[in-house]
Motif scaffolding. Sequence first.
Motif, PDB file in Angstrom:
ATOM      1  N   VAL A 135      38.011  52.272  29.905  1.00 19.19           N
ATOM      2  CA  VAL A 135      38.680  51.257  29.090  1.00 19.19           C
ATOM      3  C   VAL A 135      38.468  51.539  27.599  1.00 19.19           C
ATOM      4  CG1 VAL A 135      38.882  48.770  28.639  1.00 19.19           C
ATOM      5  CG2 VAL A 135      38.504  49.587  30.965  1.00 19.19           C
ATOM      6  N   GLU A 190      30.957  49.897  39.853  1.00 18.21           N
ATOM      7  CA  GLU A 190      29.978  48.896  40.299  1.00 18.21           C
ATOM      8  C   GLU A 190      28.535  49.364  40.087  1.00 18.21           C
ATOM      9  OE1 GLU A 190      30.900  45.816  41.599  1.00 18.21           O
ATOM     10  OE2 GLU A 190      28.815  45.226  41.953  1.00 18.21           O
ATOM     11  N   LYS A 196      26.452  47.870  37.508  1.00 19.24           N
ATOM     12  CA  LYS A 196      25.937  46.494  37.622  1.00 19.24           C
ATOM     13  C   LYS A 196      24.541  46.531  38.248  1.00 19.24           C
ATOM     14  CE  LYS A 196      28.277  42.869  39.100  1.00 19.24           C
ATOM     15  NZ  LYS A 196      29.292  42.025  39.799  1.00 19.24           N
ATOM     16  N   GLY A 210      37.227  45.618  33.248  1.00 19.75           N
ATOM     17  CA  GLY A 210      37.396  44.923  34.523  1.00 19.75           C
ATOM     18  C   GLY A 210      36.238  43.964  34.788  1.00 19.75           C
ATOM     19  N   LEU A 216      42.356  41.918  38.935  1.00 21.19           N
ATOM     20  CA  LEU A 216      41.296  41.115  39.562  1.00 21.19           C
ATOM     21  C   LEU A 216      40.509  40.309  38.519  1.00 21.19           C
ATOM     22  CD1 LEU A 216      39.325  41.307  42.518  1.00 21.19           C
ATOM     23  CD2 LEU A 216      37.857  41.647  40.554  1.00 21.19           C
ATOM     24  N   ALA A 217      40.231  40.946  37.417  1.00 17.64           N
ATOM     25  CA  ALA A 217      39.455  40.246  36.392  1.00 17.64           C
ATOM     26  C   ALA A 217      40.297  39.152  35.733  1.00 17.64           C
ATOM     27  CB  ALA A 217      38.944  41.238  35.350  1.00 17.64           C
ATOM     28  N   ASP A 221      40.588  36.261  38.388  1.00 15.98           N
ATOM     29  CA  ASP A 221      39.394  35.736  39.022  1.00 15.98           C
ATOM     30  C   ASP A 221      38.103  35.951  38.243  1.00 15.98           C
ATOM     31  OD1 ASP A 221      37.758  34.623  40.920  1.00 15.98           O
ATOM     32  OD2 ASP A 221      37.760  36.342  42.239  1.00 15.98           O
ATOM     33  N   ALA A 222      37.709  37.219  38.077  1.00 12.70           N
ATOM     34  CA  ALA A 222      36.345  37.496  37.599  1.00 12.70           C
ATOM     35  C   ALA A 222      36.047  36.931  36.212  1.00 12.70           C
ATOM     36  CB  ALA A 222      36.082  39.001  37.614  1.00 12.70           C
ATOM     37  N   LYS A 240      30.589  32.774  36.011  1.00  7.56           N
ATOM     38  CA  LYS A 240      29.540  33.465  36.768  1.00  7.56           C
ATOM     39  C   LYS A 240      29.348  34.861  36.181  1.00  7.56           C
ATOM     40  CE  LYS A 240      29.603  31.394  41.326  1.00  7.56           C
ATOM     41  NZ  LYS A 240      29.847  31.610  42.762  1.00  7.56           N
ATOM     42  N   THR A 257      47.837  45.472  29.322  1.00  6.04           N
ATOM     43  CA  THR A 257      46.756  46.386  29.705  1.00  6.04           C
ATOM     44  C   THR A 257      46.859  46.765  31.182  1.00  6.04           C
ATOM     45  OG1 THR A 257      45.232  44.578  30.248  1.00  6.04           O
ATOM     46  CG2 THR A 257      45.142  45.419  27.996  1.00  6.04           C
ATOM     47  N   LEU A 262      46.874  50.509  34.936  1.00  7.01           N
ATOM     48  CA  LEU A 262      46.049  50.366  36.144  1.00  7.01           C
ATOM     49  C   LEU A 262      46.563  51.228  37.278  1.00  7.01           C
ATOM     50  CD1 LEU A 262      45.123  46.656  36.932  1.00  7.01           C
ATOM     51  CD2 LEU A 262      43.611  48.518  36.219  1.00  7.01           C
ATOM     52  N   GLU A 310      43.963  49.516  42.040  1.00  2.80           N
ATOM     53  CA  GLU A 310      43.400  48.382  41.312  1.00  2.80           C
ATOM     54  C   GLU A 310      44.331  47.167  41.363  1.00  2.80           C
ATOM     55  OE1 GLU A 310      40.425  48.154  40.568  1.00  2.80           O
ATOM     56  OE2 GLU A 310      39.924  50.246  40.850  1.00  2.80           O
ATOM     57  N   ASN A 362      43.515  45.745  44.574  1.00  2.00           N
ATOM     58  CA  ASN A 362      42.231  45.066  44.449  1.00  2.00           C
ATOM     59  C   ASN A 362      42.443  43.617  43.971  1.00  2.00           C
ATOM     60  OD1 ASN A 362      39.468  44.679  44.207  1.00  2.00           O
ATOM     61  ND2 ASN A 362      39.304  45.758  42.270  1.00  2.00           N
ATOM     62  N   GLU A 398      42.380  39.021  45.825  1.00  2.00           N
ATOM     63  CA  GLU A 398      42.045  37.666  45.356  1.00  2.00           C
ATOM     64  C   GLU A 398      43.302  36.786  45.312  1.00  2.00           C
ATOM     65  OE1 GLU A 398      39.170  36.276  44.945  1.00  2.00           O
ATOM     66  OE2 GLU A 398      37.783  37.958  44.758  1.00  2.00           O
ATOM     67  N   LYS A 435      41.475  28.232  39.859  1.00  2.00           N
ATOM     68  CA  LYS A 435      40.046  28.484  39.668  1.00  2.00           C
ATOM     69  C   LYS A 435      39.473  27.594  38.566  1.00  2.00           C
ATOM     70  CE  LYS A 435      36.390  31.815  39.546  1.00  2.00           C
ATOM     71  NZ  LYS A 435      35.951  33.193  39.612  1.00  2.00           N
TER      72      LYS A 435
HETATM   73  N1  LIG Z   1      32.215  36.633  37.969  1.00  2.00           N
HETATM   74  C1  LIG Z   1      33.063  36.352  38.922  1.00  2.00           C
HETATM   75  O1  LIG Z   1      33.394  35.183  39.160  1.00  2.00           O
HETATM   76  C2  LIG Z   1      33.658  37.468  39.732  1.00  2.00           C
HETATM   77  C3  LIG Z   1      34.729  37.221  40.603  1.00  2.00           C
HETATM   78  C4  LIG Z   1      35.291  38.290  41.275  1.00  2.00           C
HETATM   79  C5  LIG Z   1      34.774  39.572  41.106  1.00  2.00           C
HETATM   80  N2  LIG Z   1      33.726  39.779  40.282  1.00  2.00           N
HETATM   81  C6  LIG Z   1      33.159  41.116  40.099  1.00  2.00           C
HETATM   82  O2  LIG Z   1      34.153  41.953  39.514  1.00  2.00           O
HETATM   83  C7  LIG Z   1      33.822  43.308  39.843  1.00  2.00           C
HETATM   84  C8  LIG Z   1      35.078  44.035  40.210  1.00  2.00           C
HETATM   85  O3  LIG Z   1      35.953  44.007  39.105  1.00  2.00           O
HETATM   86  P1  LIG Z   1      37.194  45.010  38.991  1.00  2.00           P
HETATM   87  O4  LIG Z   1      37.855  45.074  40.287  1.00  2.00           O
HETATM   88  O5  LIG Z   1      37.943  44.637  37.806  1.00  2.00           O
HETATM   89  O6  LIG Z   1      36.481  46.446  38.854  1.00  2.00           O
HETATM   90  P2  LIG Z   1      36.052  47.356  37.634  1.00  2.00           P
HETATM   91  O7  LIG Z   1      35.591  46.578  36.501  1.00  2.00           O
HETATM   92  O8  LIG Z   1      35.118  48.378  38.196  1.00  2.00           O
HETATM   93  O9  LIG Z   1      37.418  48.081  37.257  1.00  2.00           O
HETATM   94  C9  LIG Z   1      38.014  48.956  38.188  1.00  2.00           C
HETATM   95  C10 LIG Z   1      38.365  50.306  37.563  1.00  2.00           C
HETATM   96  O10 LIG Z   1      39.496  50.155  36.722  1.00  2.00           O
HETATM   97  C11 LIG Z   1      39.236  50.710  35.449  1.00  2.00           C
HETATM   98  N3  LIG Z   1      40.045  49.945  34.521  1.00  2.00           N
HETATM   99  C12 LIG Z   1      39.811  48.707  34.026  1.00  2.00           C
HETATM  100  N4  LIG Z   1      40.852  48.284  33.318  1.00  2.00           N
HETATM  101  C13 LIG Z   1      41.773  49.271  33.350  1.00  2.00           C
HETATM  102  C14 LIG Z   1      43.083  49.414  32.830  1.00  2.00           C
HETATM  103  N5  LIG Z   1      43.675  48.431  32.162  1.00  2.00           N
HETATM  104  N6  LIG Z   1      43.754  50.577  33.064  1.00  2.00           N
HETATM  105  C15 LIG Z   1      43.181  51.556  33.785  1.00  2.00           C
HETATM  106  N7  LIG Z   1      41.957  51.470  34.331  1.00  2.00           N
HETATM  107  C16 LIG Z   1      41.267  50.346  34.102  1.00  2.00           C
HETATM  108  C17 LIG Z   1      37.745  50.606  35.278  1.00  2.00           C
HETATM  109  O11 LIG Z   1      37.270  51.550  34.355  1.00  2.00           O
HETATM  110  C18 LIG Z   1      37.266  50.893  36.691  1.00  2.00           C
HETATM  111  O12 LIG Z   1      37.229  52.271  36.921  1.00  2.00           O
HETATM  112  C19 LIG Z   1      32.822  43.256  40.964  1.00  2.00           C
HETATM  113  O13 LIG Z   1      31.567  43.628  40.473  1.00  2.00           O
HETATM  114  C20 LIG Z   1      32.807  41.791  41.391  1.00  2.00           C
HETATM  115  O14 LIG Z   1      31.547  41.379  41.869  1.00  2.00           O
HETATM  116  C21 LIG Z   1      33.170  38.758  39.584  1.00  2.00           C
END
Ligand SMILES: NC(=O)c1ccc[n+]([C@@H]2O[C@H](COP(=O)([O-])OP(=O)(O)OC[C@H]3O[C@@H](n4cnc5c(N)ncnc54)[C@H](O)[C@@H]3O)[C@@H](O)[C@H]2O)c1
Length: 370
Positions: free
Chosen positions: A52, A80, A83, A111, A139-140, A143-144, A149, A182, A186, A190, A193, A197, A240
């Motif tokens: 990123v 991951e 983390k 993410g 996903l972020a 949700d995330a 959290k 952004t 992806l 992803e 992914n 959710e 959410k």
């Molecule tokens: N806090 C919460 O409430 C909550 C809820 C759901 C998930 N999570 C957590 O979120 C994590 C998973 O998040 P994720 O799926 O976003 O994974 P991630 O953050 O690992 O991102 C996935 C991949 O995409 C890449 N990436 C990110 N943005 C990009 C973009 N715009 N273009 C190209 N590549 C990009 C990243 O470098 C990574 O390789 C887990 O650790 C999970 O536990 C937290």
Amino acid sequence: MKGTNLINLPMKRSEINCKIMTGSGLLNNPELIFSILNIKSSNVLILTDDNVYNLYGNQLEKSLRRLVKTVTSSVIPSGERSKDINKLSGFIKPFLQKNLSRNTVIISIGGGVVTDIGGFISSILLRGLKSVYIPTTLLAQVDASIGGKTGVDLWNDNNEIMQKNMLGTIHNPSLVLCDIDTLKSLHQNEILNGLGEIVKYHIGWGSPTLSEMKIISKKDLVNNNSNKLISVILKCQKIKSEIVSHDPYEISGLRQKLNFGHTVGHAVEGACNGNYSHGQCVAIGISAAAFISLSKGLIDKKKYLRILNLIKSFNLPIVADSLKIEKVIDNLKKDKKDGKFVLINDIGKLITNQAVPEDLVIKSLENIIR
Ligand SMILES: NC(=O)c1ccc[n+]([C@@H]2O[C@H](COP(=O)([O-])OP(=O)(O)OC[C@H]3O[C@@H](n4cnc5c(N)ncnc54)[C@H](O)[C@@H]3O)[C@@H](O)[C@H]2O)c1
């Protein structure tokens, strides 16, 4: 900025106030961060991952340098494995400079891995700094980044078993800035992914609708369907944020609903060595929860199959391959000591606090592990 939407996430406690802004072209206007928050900061920290940073982080860094005195980035390895509590002090080190103060703002751009770690750092560094998330995965964004959290994982001594989000806090960012542009970069995996959710929201709350969800799997989604995409993201964010605003600290039980599919999902995620993404694990977890619901007579076979077919129709898995069931059980026991599950009565009707006997849990795992 076309199609921009601002949601205010009012929490029961007045000191918690999180604004969520979703739209297009937001990243080109970082001054928005300071105008929405109505703050002046002379010191900004950026947490991001290496992917990123190359795509958007360095750009953000440059434009922020025009607005604030010092901007310091900490660029962590993507994935991951970052983390990990043992890696945290290394990630924080670049931030420990003379300008660090209670007025410092930490921006996490990336993410869910980055927002979870950045959120955690913002809640412990100097006992809590103002935090801004710029989620860049689907996903972020759905949700995330919402709900406050934060956290990191705990690994056992021989680095074989991971306990997801074992160490963390509830610390809301002041602002979540979701720029759908952004999502253009992806990888399709992803998008899938994030769909895990989104499918959870559809099955659990009936929103977004099936036809709205179908657009997510379309090619060139961001260019051709930006308004529809914003609308799907907003629907998920609203569900959410509404739940979280009534149960910010996961006390009343309301927030448990958001864990639909996550009980088994997290246990699978901890045992699969990264072979399945979070969203895929949630889909597998929903499949297990549906099986338990069927076995307890909460849904009939028709509804059960409808749920499974729906998951499959988005190319999400309902079973996991090459997984050691003992590892999953082990993770489940560590994560879920009360034996209570979120189960389902119908699409859009979740029921919380459901006791499930251990033999039925094991049967459901046998059903989802091949
Ligand atoms: N806090 C919460 O409430 C909550 C809820 C759901 C998930 N999570 C957590 O979120 C994590 C998973 O998040 P994720 O799926 O976003 O994974 P991630 O953050 O690992 O991102 C996935 C991949 O995409 C890449 N990436 C990110 N943005 C990009 C973009 N715009 N273009 C190209 N590549 C990009 C990243 O470098 C990574 O390789 C887990 O650790 C999970 O536990 C937290």
